[in-house]
Design a protein around this motif. Structure first.
Motif, PDB file in Angstrom:
ATOM      1  N   UNK A 123      10.670   8.386 -10.244  1.00 42.11           N
ATOM      2  CA  UNK A 123      10.938   8.955  -8.925  1.00 42.11           C
ATOM      3  C   UNK A 123       9.756   9.821  -8.461  1.00 42.11           C
ATOM      4  N   UNK A 124       9.109  10.471  -9.418  1.00 41.39           N
ATOM      5  CA  UNK A 124       7.920  11.259  -9.070  1.00 41.39           C
ATOM      6  C   UNK A 124       6.859  10.367  -8.420  1.00 41.39           C
ATOM      7  N   UNK A 125       6.713   9.139  -8.956  1.00 37.18           N
ATOM      8  CA  UNK A 125       5.765   8.190  -8.353  1.00 37.18           C
ATOM      9  C   UNK A 125       6.239   7.813  -6.955  1.00 37.18           C
ATOM     10  N   UNK A 126       7.514   7.462  -6.843  1.00 42.44           N
ATOM     11  CA  UNK A 126       8.053   6.999  -5.561  1.00 42.44           C
ATOM     12  C   UNK A 126       7.891   8.058  -4.468  1.00 42.44           C
ATOM     13  N   UNK A 127       8.056   9.329  -4.828  1.00 48.73           N
ATOM     14  CA  UNK A 127       8.019  10.412  -3.822  1.00 48.73           C
ATOM     15  C   UNK A 127       6.616  10.957  -3.580  1.00 48.73           C
TER      16      UNK A 127
ATOM     17  N   UNK B  55       0.832  -1.203   0.000  1.00 49.81           N
ATOM     18  CA  UNK B  55       0.000   0.000   0.000  1.00 49.81           C
ATOM     19  C   UNK B  55       0.867   1.254   0.000  1.00 49.81           C
ATOM     20  N   UNK B  56       0.350   2.308  -0.585  1.00 51.91           N
ATOM     21  CA  UNK B  56       1.089   3.562  -0.626  1.00 51.91           C
ATOM     22  C   UNK B  56       1.138   4.234   0.732  1.00 51.91           C
ATOM     23  N   UNK B  57       2.222   4.951   0.972  1.00 55.47           N
ATOM     24  CA  UNK B  57       2.360   5.712   2.216  1.00 55.47           C
ATOM     25  C   UNK B  57       1.791   7.119   2.036  1.00 55.47           C
ATOM     26  N   UNK B  58       1.608   7.789   3.126  1.00 52.46           N
ATOM     27  CA  UNK B  58       1.260   9.207   3.146  1.00 52.46           C
ATOM     28  C   UNK B  58       2.350   9.970   2.375  1.00 52.46           C
ATOM     29  N   UNK B  59       1.954  10.769   1.412  1.00 53.08           N
ATOM     30  CA  UNK B  59       2.972  11.445   0.577  1.00 53.08           C
ATOM     31  C   UNK B  59       3.785  12.462   1.369  1.00 53.08           C
ATOM     32  N   UNK B  60       3.389  12.748   2.593  1.00 47.68           N
ATOM     33  CA  UNK B  60       4.199  13.651   3.422  1.00 47.68           C
ATOM     34  C   UNK B  60       5.408  12.930   4.017  1.00 47.68           C
TER      35      UNK B  60
ATOM     36  N   UNK C  45      -1.036  19.585   1.754  1.00 48.07           N
ATOM     37  CA  UNK C  45      -0.472  18.225   1.876  1.00 48.07           C
ATOM     38  C   UNK C  45       0.633  18.027   0.836  1.00 48.07           C
ATOM     39  N   UNK C  46       0.370  18.494  -0.379  1.00 46.15           N
ATOM     40  CA  UNK C  46       1.359  18.327  -1.450  1.00 46.15           C
ATOM     41  C   UNK C  46       2.614  19.166  -1.164  1.00 46.15           C
ATOM     42  N   UNK C  47       2.428  20.399  -0.678  1.00 47.00           N
ATOM     43  CA  UNK C  47       3.581  21.225  -0.290  1.00 47.00           C
ATOM     44  C   UNK C  47       4.454  20.480   0.709  1.00 47.00           C
ATOM     45  N   UNK C  48       3.794  19.905   1.724  1.00 44.95           N
ATOM     46  CA  UNK C  48       4.531  19.148   2.745  1.00 44.95           C
ATOM     47  C   UNK C  48       5.232  17.934   2.127  1.00 44.95           C
ATOM     48  N   UNK C  49       4.527  17.304   1.193  1.00 46.59           N
ATOM     49  CA  UNK C  49       5.089  16.129   0.533  1.00 46.59           C
ATOM     50  C   UNK C  49       6.319  16.460  -0.287  1.00 46.59           C
ATOM     51  N   UNK C  50       6.239  17.540  -1.045  1.00 46.17           N
ATOM     52  CA  UNK C  50       7.382  17.969  -1.860  1.00 46.17           C
ATOM     53  C   UNK C  50       8.580  18.281  -0.965  1.00 46.17           C
ATOM     54  N   UNK C  51       8.285  18.959   0.135  1.00 40.30           N
ATOM     55  CA  UNK C  51       9.330  19.334   1.090  1.00 40.30           C
ATOM     56  C   UNK C  51       9.979  18.089   1.707  1.00 40.30           C
ATOM     57  N   UNK C  52       9.141  17.153   2.109  1.00 42.62           N
ATOM     58  CA  UNK C  52       9.645  15.921   2.754  1.00 42.62           C
ATOM     59  C   UNK C  52      10.579  15.148   1.827  1.00 42.62           C
TER      60      UNK C  52
END
Lengths: 349, 349
Positions: free
Chosen positions: B208-212, B112-117, B187-194
């Motif tokens: 890599x875009x998928x992975x992150x 399953x996918x993780x939280x993108x953050x 959420x996406x801002x936080x994800x990009x930052x993480x």
């Protein structure tokens, strides 16, 4: 008992090959199964078979499914050849694998089978059956002729166990050089005792026969057949004594068996330690197709071992050859493709 | 932007509908996804969708996938209707489910996918992609026209995340009454930052875009498309902004996109908070099919909610309607079948 050359006009409009992949811990009993270099390596055999059938080689499993002492290649090489020659649609079904392949499988959420000497050999027989039935129903619109094979090390022992519970004296075939019939009988005796069963006592309860003495391949195949009941889909059970046991279960469930047949290899039929043909006669199987790849004519020694009895059947090899026959592929063409598959295997490993 | 009525002669010789089922823990963020009564219940939505599409009802999941506050039924009712009306072959693909359905799925062994953050959103992107590619290659012989849908709660957020990483400003659609666009962006801002990413920084590294920032549905669909490359198989990606993101990934991978199209519902296209059509134009999607089931004419209030924007798309609903159109099924026939499906649902629950 000769290579079947059906007329090309018999070619099914919409065929499909299915292979049910399962494990039973019964195969961990030393010297029982020869479908792998060691008892533990048999865990990898169905996964290796699937990878080989799909891609022509193994991907994730540590060793090719080979049978000692002569490293005879798995019968999946025949299935691979048939699928390649015919371009027939196919799917693999995971019904209780310990090791899953790197190629996609339809998952029936089955647990691996236990050693039949334990009280429960197969968990959740009804659940696996129901999920397979959903699959059969779903496939109704896609197919009109289905060939169903299996890959499960130790499966001839569970087959014999189920036949005994249903009241048949099924001396079963084997992939070992010397069929360890005595060991198998001893294991089955212990299994019957552990479940409190006697010969024939479950003739009216085939699902319990699976739960006590069978393996997780069985409810998968039976569920598929259930999903095709009351349709025009004809079904070929691809295997030797294991599919005779499946047929027996279907018969004892009271299903319509008119559209069922069994296809296997000449090597199963000629196995003197087993009684496949007699068993299918007693069971009243409407049609038995016997496929002969003529491996005696091959330049490859590993294939000769099929003629002398090392391994006989598996991964639906006989049924896959039967399917190739429906597409008008000759014995020579078929054997030639099997040789190609073998050579590519060697190159890769 | 009207109900598509393609000529019956366009009917594909061998169509197939596939639905990729996945979960991402991104959906556990409160108020992000409306594809379930609570954030936790969204875990069950893809499994419930599959059971509903296959059988007309749910089997194992605790509640029907409904969207509050008006209990609008899941778009899977449309897919169910299309599959029933057409008898088209179909399969479900498990690519990272938390909860698996009681109906058989082809398993890609995805987590399953993780939280993108978190730094990693999707594990083993390459492995899932490769296994899906095997499946695509296997299906080459079975199909010439494939419609691929998805069911993954939280999927519009991951779609937007991936689009941002690839350099697109994808304001995405939503199954919520008021598209929580602000929350999604945060959420996406936080994800990009993480993940240490900036807008467009992964335009040359879509995997890599998928992975992150992505979800496990994405490598499954892309792998399938890869398996069909260099064949005559035409592919319809069935979904809204999520499939636009998948298309973007495919384009950035450098695949041939000539045989690709996107099909979705009118409700996605008319979503003023999103920019689906603009996005497909920027991406250069060769064809966009827009399906309109005309639910405003329905006697069922739950269906009216589609017109007023509660939910818009999912489970490949738009693509399934498109498929029904290819079989010559009219808007009225389609809507009538959807109403039947809804009534049977209510009877069962």
């Amino acid at each position: 008992m000769s290579w079947i050359e059906p007329e090309v006009t018999k070619k099914p409009r919409r065929p499909m090959f299915l292979c049910v992949l399962s494990n039973t811990k019964t195969a961990h009993i030393p010297k029982l199964s020869a479908a792998g270099k060691t008892a533990e390596l048999t865990d990898y055999t169905p996964a290796g078979d699937a990878e080989l059938m799909d891609t022509g080689n193994i991907i994730s499993v540590p060793v090719l499914p080979m049978t000692p002492p002569y490293d005879t290649p798995t019968p999946a090489i025949m299935t691979r050849s048939a699928l390649k020659l015919t371009d027939a649609p196919y799917n693999f079904i995971n019904s209780g694998l310990i090791v899953t392949p790197e190629v996609p499988c339809i998952d029936l959420k089955a647990k691996p089978g236990e050693d039949i000497r334990k009280p429960v050999a197969v968990y959740d027989v009804q659940g696996v059956y129901e999920r397979a039935k959903f699959l059969g129903k779903r496939l109704r619109n896609q197919v009109d002729h289905v060939v169903i094979g299996e890959s499960i090390p130790g499966g001839t022992t569970t087959a014999m166990g189920v036949l005994m519970a249903l009241g048949y004296n099924g001396n079963v075939s084997s992939s070992a050089d010397e069929n360890p019939l005595k060991l198998k009988k001893q294991v089955i005796e212990e299994g019957l005792k552990a479940s409190g069963l006697t010969f024939g006592c479950l003739k009216d309860d085939p699902m319990k026969a699976i739960a006590c003495m069978g393996d997780p391949m069985m409810p998968a195949v039976i569920g598929l057949v259930a999903g095709f009941q009351s349709t025009d889909v004809s079904i070929v059970l691809a295997g030797g004594t294991q599919m005779a046991a499946v047929y027996a279960l279907i018969k004892h469930l009271g299903f319509n068996t008119e559209k069922l047949a069994i296809a296997t290899t000449r090597y199963v039929v000629e196995d003197k330690s087993a009684n496949f043909i007699e068993l299918t006669r007693i069971l009243g199987v409407p049609a038995v197709y016997v496929a002969d790849p003529g491996f005696g004519k091959s330049e490859l020694k590993g294939l000769h071992r099929y003629e002398t009895g090392t391994i006989k059947e598996g991964a639906g090899a006989g049924g896959a050859m039967y399917l190739a026959g429906l597409y008008g592929i000759s014995q020579d063409e078929f054997r030639s493709e099997v040789e190609n598959v073998c050579k590519l295997l060697k190159a890769g490993h």
